[in-house]
Write a protein that holds these residues in place. Structure first.
Motif, PDB file in Angstrom:
ATOM      1  N   ALA A 109       0.844  -1.154   0.251  1.00 31.28           N
ATOM      2  CA  ALA A 109       0.090   0.006  -0.049  1.00 31.28           C
ATOM      3  C   ALA A 109       0.902   1.161  -0.123  1.00 31.28           C
ATOM      4  CB  ALA A 109      -1.025  -0.083   1.137  1.00 31.28           C
ATOM      5  N   GLU A 110       2.071   1.314   0.687  1.00 31.32           N
ATOM      6  CA  GLU A 110       2.785   2.367   0.864  1.00 31.32           C
ATOM      7  C   GLU A 110       3.556   2.971  -0.434  1.00 31.32           C
ATOM      8  OE1 GLU A 110       3.487   2.325   5.713  1.00 31.32           O
ATOM      9  OE2 GLU A 110       4.726   1.130   4.426  1.00 31.32           O
ATOM     10  N   ILE A 111       4.001   1.716  -1.181  1.00 35.60           N
ATOM     11  CA  ILE A 111       4.747   2.133  -2.597  1.00 35.60           C
ATOM     12  C   ILE A 111       3.878   2.830  -3.464  1.00 35.60           C
ATOM     13  CG2 ILE A 111       6.306  -0.043  -2.003  1.00 35.60           C
ATOM     14  CD1 ILE A 111       4.935  -1.232  -4.419  1.00 35.60           C
ATOM     15  N   VAL A 112       2.398   2.787  -3.354  1.00 36.82           N
ATOM     16  CA  VAL A 112       1.641   3.757  -4.057  1.00 36.82           C
ATOM     17  C   VAL A 112       1.424   4.892  -3.583  1.00 36.82           C
ATOM     18  CG1 VAL A 112      -0.814   3.640  -5.088  1.00 36.82           C
ATOM     19  CG2 VAL A 112       0.431   1.460  -4.711  1.00 36.82           C
ATOM     20  N   ASP A 113       1.197   5.109  -2.391  1.00 38.68           N
ATOM     21  CA  ASP A 113       1.181   6.271  -1.471  1.00 38.68           C
ATOM     22  C   ASP A 113       2.219   6.247  -0.453  1.00 38.68           C
ATOM     23  OD1 ASP A 113       0.411   8.563  -0.434  1.00 38.68           O
ATOM     24  OD2 ASP A 113      -1.349   7.911   0.781  1.00 38.68           O
ATOM     25  N   PRO A 114       3.484   6.799  -0.999  1.00 44.15           N
ATOM     26  CA  PRO A 114       4.696   6.656   0.048  1.00 44.15           C
ATOM     27  C   PRO A 114       4.721   7.657   1.137  1.00 44.15           C
ATOM     28  CG  PRO A 114       5.221   7.858  -1.957  1.00 44.15           C
ATOM     29  CD  PRO A 114       3.855   7.268  -2.179  1.00 44.15           C
ATOM     30  N   ALA A 115       3.941   8.804   1.058  1.00 36.67           N
ATOM     31  CA  ALA A 115       3.985   9.837   2.161  1.00 36.67           C
ATOM     32  C   ALA A 115       4.168   9.210   3.471  1.00 36.67           C
ATOM     33  CB  ALA A 115       2.926  10.912   2.052  1.00 36.67           C
ATOM     34  N   PRO A 116       2.850   8.576   3.956  1.00 32.22           N
ATOM     35  CA  PRO A 116       2.951   7.820   5.205  1.00 32.22           C
ATOM     36  C   PRO A 116       4.007   6.964   5.566  1.00 32.22           C
ATOM     37  CG  PRO A 116       0.863   7.601   4.095  1.00 32.22           C
ATOM     38  CD  PRO A 116       1.679   7.928   3.059  1.00 32.22           C
ATOM     39  N   TRP A 117       4.592   6.293   4.594  1.00 31.01           N
ATOM     40  CA  TRP A 117       5.633   5.464   4.880  1.00 31.01           C
ATOM     41  C   TRP A 117       7.027   6.316   5.326  1.00 31.01           C
ATOM     42  CZ3 TRP A 117      10.105   4.742   1.433  1.00 31.01           C
ATOM     43  CH2 TRP A 117      11.140   3.915   1.995  1.00 31.01           C
ATOM     44  N   ILE A 118       7.029   7.256   4.435  1.00 32.66           N
ATOM     45  CA  ILE A 118       8.334   8.172   4.673  1.00 32.66           C
ATOM     46  C   ILE A 118       8.117   8.789   6.061  1.00 32.66           C
ATOM     47  CG2 ILE A 118       9.557  10.320   3.969  1.00 32.66           C
ATOM     48  CD1 ILE A 118       8.761   9.393   0.980  1.00 32.66           C
ATOM     49  N   ALA A 119       6.986   9.582   6.546  1.00 33.92           N
ATOM     50  CA  ALA A 119       6.841   9.756   7.786  1.00 33.92           C
ATOM     51  C   ALA A 119       6.998   8.712   8.870  1.00 33.92           C
ATOM     52  CB  ALA A 119       5.290  10.289   8.070  1.00 33.92           C
ATOM     53  N   ARG A 120       6.586   7.538   8.677  1.00 36.28           N
ATOM     54  CA  ARG A 120       6.865   6.476   9.456  1.00 36.28           C
ATOM     55  C   ARG A 120       8.467   6.075   9.708  1.00 36.28           C
ATOM     56  NH1 ARG A 120       6.719   0.723   8.831  1.00 36.28           N
ATOM     57  NH2 ARG A 120       6.294   0.777   6.792  1.00 36.28           N
ATOM     58  N   LEU A 121       9.069   6.234   8.626  1.00 38.29           N
ATOM     59  CA  LEU A 121      10.423   5.702   8.565  1.00 38.29           C
ATOM     60  C   LEU A 121      11.154   6.889   9.306  1.00 38.29           C
ATOM     61  CD1 LEU A 121      12.845   4.410   7.360  1.00 38.29           C
ATOM     62  CD2 LEU A 121      12.752   5.517   5.369  1.00 38.29           C
ATOM     63  N   GLN A 122      10.875   8.067   9.009  1.00 29.30           N
ATOM     64  CA  GLN A 122      11.552   9.297   9.699  1.00 29.30           C
ATOM     65  C   GLN A 122      11.494   9.429  11.277  1.00 29.30           C
ATOM     66  OE1 GLN A 122       9.605  12.563   7.268  1.00 29.30           O
ATOM     67  NE2 GLN A 122      11.578  13.386   6.416  1.00 29.30           N
ATOM     68  N   ALA A 123      10.068   9.091  11.493  1.00 29.98           N
ATOM     69  CA  ALA A 123       9.892   9.009  12.998  1.00 29.98           C
ATOM     70  C   ALA A 123      11.063   7.896  13.585  1.00 29.98           C
ATOM     71  CB  ALA A 123       8.465   8.685  13.336  1.00 29.98           C
ATOM     72  N   ALA A 124      10.896   6.861  13.032  1.00 25.00           N
ATOM     73  CA  ALA A 124      11.561   5.441  13.489  1.00 25.00           C
ATOM     74  C   ALA A 124      13.064   5.947  13.823  1.00 25.00           C
ATOM     75  CB  ALA A 124      11.284   4.518  12.723  1.00 25.00           C
ATOM     76  N   VAL A 125      13.609   6.689  12.758  1.00 22.97           N
ATOM     77  CA  VAL A 125      15.068   7.322  12.564  1.00 22.97           C
ATOM     78  C   VAL A 125      15.184   8.028  13.553  1.00 22.97           C
ATOM     79  CG1 VAL A 125      16.749   8.387  11.398  1.00 22.97           C
ATOM     80  CG2 VAL A 125      15.225   6.419  10.107  1.00 22.97           C
ATOM     81  N   GLU A 126      14.352   9.143  13.908  1.00 22.74           N
ATOM     82  CA  GLU A 126      14.707  10.138  15.079  1.00 22.74           C
ATOM     83  C   GLU A 126      14.446   9.584  16.301  1.00 22.74           C
ATOM     84  OE1 GLU A 126      11.579  12.858  13.803  1.00 22.74           O
ATOM     85  OE2 GLU A 126      12.727  13.651  11.815  1.00 22.74           O
ATOM     86  N   SER A 127      13.752   8.511  16.451  1.00 26.40           N
ATOM     87  CA  SER A 127      13.666   8.092  17.796  1.00 26.40           C
ATOM     88  C   SER A 127      14.855   7.231  18.070  1.00 26.40           C
ATOM     89  CB  SER A 127      12.347   7.116  17.898  1.00 26.40           C
ATOM     90  OG  SER A 127      12.519   5.842  17.157  1.00 26.40           O
ATOM     91  N   ALA A 128      15.266   6.718  17.217  1.00 25.89           N
ATOM     92  CA  ALA A 128      16.555   5.754  17.386  1.00 25.89           C
ATOM     93  C   ALA A 128      17.762   6.624  17.568  1.00 25.89           C
ATOM     94  CB  ALA A 128      16.904   4.831  16.249  1.00 25.89           C
ATOM     95  N   ALA A 129      17.783   7.961  17.127  1.00 23.26           N
ATOM     96  CA  ALA A 129      19.035   8.772  17.288  1.00 23.26           C
ATOM     97  C   ALA A 129      19.414   9.071  18.750  1.00 23.26           C
ATOM     98  CB  ALA A 129      18.837  10.291  16.469  1.00 23.26           C
ATOM     99  N   PRO A 130      20.822   8.879  18.974  1.00 22.66           N
ATOM    100  CA  PRO A 130      21.370   8.988  20.145  1.00 22.66           C
ATOM    101  C   PRO A 130      21.045  10.379  20.819  1.00 22.66           C
ATOM    102  CG  PRO A 130      22.998   9.251  18.753  1.00 22.66           C
ATOM    103  CD  PRO A 130      21.794   8.754  17.989  1.00 22.66           C
ATOM    104  N   THR A 131      20.571  10.396  22.050  1.00 20.47           N
ATOM    105  CA  THR A 131      20.380  12.042  22.664  1.00 20.47           C
ATOM    106  C   THR A 131      21.669  12.689  22.908  1.00 20.47           C
ATOM    107  OG1 THR A 131      18.679  10.868  24.062  1.00 20.47           O
ATOM    108  CG2 THR A 131      19.452  12.897  24.843  1.00 20.47           C
ATOM    109  N   PRO A 132      21.727  14.317  22.365  1.00 24.50           N
ATOM    110  CA  PRO A 132      23.003  14.727  22.615  1.00 24.50           C
ATOM    111  C   PRO A 132      23.330  14.918  23.830  1.00 24.50           C
ATOM    112  CG  PRO A 132      21.235  15.862  21.026  1.00 24.50           C
ATOM    113  CD  PRO A 132      20.618  14.484  21.914  1.00 24.50           C
ATOM    114  N   PHE A 133      24.615  14.727  23.970  1.00 20.32           N
ATOM    115  CA  PHE A 133      25.268  14.931  25.603  1.00 20.32           C
ATOM    116  C   PHE A 133      25.035  16.380  26.008  1.00 20.32           C
ATOM    117  CE2 PHE A 133      29.064  16.062  28.113  1.00 20.32           C
ATOM    118  CZ  PHE A 133      28.730  14.945  29.244  1.00 20.32           C
ATOM    119  N   ALA A 134      24.501  16.524  27.372  1.00 21.24           N
ATOM    120  CA  ALA A 134      24.501  17.869  27.409  1.00 21.24           C
ATOM    121  C   ALA A 134      25.174  17.997  28.842  1.00 21.24           C
ATOM    122  CB  ALA A 134      22.928  17.962  28.210  1.00 21.24           C
TER     123      ALA A 134
END
Length: 299
Positions: A267-292
């Motif tokens: 379904a997502e290859i026909v309408d990729p916008a939801p997949w790209i949003a899902r992928l971006q969210a997963a990548v961002e959530s997996a990114a390490p937290t910057p050292f403060a």
């Protein structure tokens, strides 16, 4: 640094062999620049006869089926079912490739105990495709892109079958089945178009007006539903990859290729916008937290 090794298994004459070597050598560095991926350290390019192509495609398909099944959870399929699937893969591949090989532009094939090889049939080019150097540039750029994908994540070579088997076994509806082939084939088509434009001034796949067209047999076989060239994975996948790169560049593309749990669905290859949003969210959530750094001196 990539070393390109040529092996003349088809017994080409010196001039014809040099033509193919030169086109592959010219395309390779552009593929590395425009795909967002590194080529493997060694690329093997191998012209073969149709009989060799059929034999090696069967060997490749059986090997990919074996690897796909071995990568599934233990017990998902009983041993007798696995034996049947492997035998069916061998028979079906031999039948289909023996019939449709005149439509094959080229292929990346893995061989038992060896590296992947960029494999192509000059006899098919001479008798059916009649490609110009520009068309050969697109053909080889596409396959070099696959070699780059497999250098990044070798499991991509058998991911389509693995996902199909697992998603079917888990009872997912067809539209929720993952479609990694759309990602890999689409990426290949995206890159071949860019390489053709950079080297030849025309980002066109197939024959241009005034260039030789394919044979009548090629045209007839290409209409068969089973012909790989009829797969929607190429055109839909190319649009998917264009949208993906526009949204997050090559880092997002590499994340998509290396996260099996985040492959796009049918379904997502026909309408990729939801997949790209899902992928971006997963990548961002997996990114390490910057050292403060806290205020004041370190203890």
């Amino acid at each position: 640094m990539t070393t390109i090794t040529f092996r003349n298994d088809a017994g080409l004459d010196t001039a014809e062999y040099a033509r193919y070597c030169g086109i592959i050598e010219a395309a390779a560095p552009l593929v590395a620049d425009l795909s967002g991926l590194a080529l493997p350290g060694r690329v093997i390019a191998c012209p073969v006869t149709p009989a060799q192509f059929i034999e090696r495609q069967v060997e490749h398909s059986v090997l990919m089926a074996s690897l796909a099944i071995a990568s599934l959870p233990a017990g998902m399929f009983p041993d007798d079912a696995i034996t049947t699937m492997i035998a069916q893969t061998r028979t079906y591949t031999e039948q289909m490739v023996s019939w449709l090989y005149p439509t094959s532009r080229a292929a990346v094939m893995f061989r038992e105990g060896g590296a992947a090889e960029l494999t192509f049939m000059p006899q098919v080019y001479d008798e059916h495709l009649h490609p110009t150097d520009r068309q050969l540039t697109t053909i080889f750029a596409h396959q070099l892109t696959h070699l780059s994908q497999y250098a990044l994540q070798v499991e991509l070579a058998y991911a389509p079958l693995k996902c199909k088997l697992r998603d079917s076994a888990e009872g997912l509806p067809p539209e929720q089945h993952r479609a990694p082939a759309a990602l890999t084939f689409g990426h290949g088509q995206y890159v071949e178009r860019l390489v053709s434009e950079a080297l030849c001034g025309q980002g066109v796949i197939g024959a241009l007006p005034g260039e030789p067209g394919p044979s009548a047999l090629y045209t007839e076989l290409r209409q068969a539903p089973q012909a790989p060239t009829n797969s929607p994975n190429f055109d839909l996948g190319e649009q998917l990859v264009k949208a993906l790169v526009a949204a997050g560049g090559f880092p997002l593309l590499r994340a998509a290729l290396t996260r099996e749990d985040l492959y796009p669905t049918e379904a997502e290859i026909v309408d990729p916008a939801p997949w790209i949003a899902r992928l971006q969210a997963a990548v961002e959530s997996a990114a390490p937290t910057p050292f403060a750094v806290a205020d004041g001196p370190l203890p």
